[in-house]
Design an enzyme around this catalytic site. Structure first.
Site: not given
Ligand code: 5GP
Ligand code: ZN
Length: 121
Positions: A99, A106
């Site tokens: 996911g 992160h």
């Molecule tokens: P993943 O699905 O990759 O584990 O989570 C990525 C997270 O990054 C998501 O919860 C999304 O809301 C967050 N995210 C994506 N782009 C940005 C952004 O430009 N700024 C911030 N603060 N969060 C972001």
């Protein structure tokens, strides 16, 4: 690669994309998620561009250890209620099946009173 010019989280670290910063030191950056699932939802990332958990090498142990020990401190400083009634959830999505959408490692820290808008299980 220390910095990937096409990576949105590298751009956030560099200040090229604005974010609400939670914490920063030489190795680590933390900022609030733009689309929170829970009353508290921030991300802790290594400053070095590591695409995901799948690329971790033994040399990354120190920064990952730092992130994991910072997580509770930052969680409780940023609105998570005290343990054990409170607490938080750590989530590290890895790869498509995991996911993961942003390809810069992160650690999600989620918390605050339930129900949450997503991830209530
Ligand atoms: P993943 O699905 O990759 O584990 O989570 C990525 C997270 O990054 C998501 O919860 C999304 O809301 C967050 N995210 C994506 N782009 C940005 C952004 O430009 N700024 C911030 N603060 N969060 C972001
Ligand atoms: Zn990056």
């Amino acid at each position: 690669m220390a910095h990937d010019p096409n990576c949105i989280f590298c751009k956030i670290i560099a200040g090229e994309i604005p974010s609400r910063k939670v914490y920063e030191d030489d190795d680590v950056f933390a900022f609030h998620d733009i689309a929170p699932w829970a009353p508290v939802h921030f991300l802790i990332i290594p400053k070095r561009h590591i695409p995901s958990m799948a690329q971790l090498a033994p040399d990354d142990a120190a920064v990952m250890g730092k992130i994991m020990t910072l997580a509770p401190q930052l969680a409780f400083e940023n609105g998570c209620r005290p343990y054990p009634e409170g607490g938080f959830r750590i989530m590290i999505n890895t790869g498509h099946d995991g996911g993961q959408e942003v390809r810069h490692l992160h650690v999600h820290v989620l918390g605050g009173p339930r129900p949450w808008s997503k991830g209530n299980d």
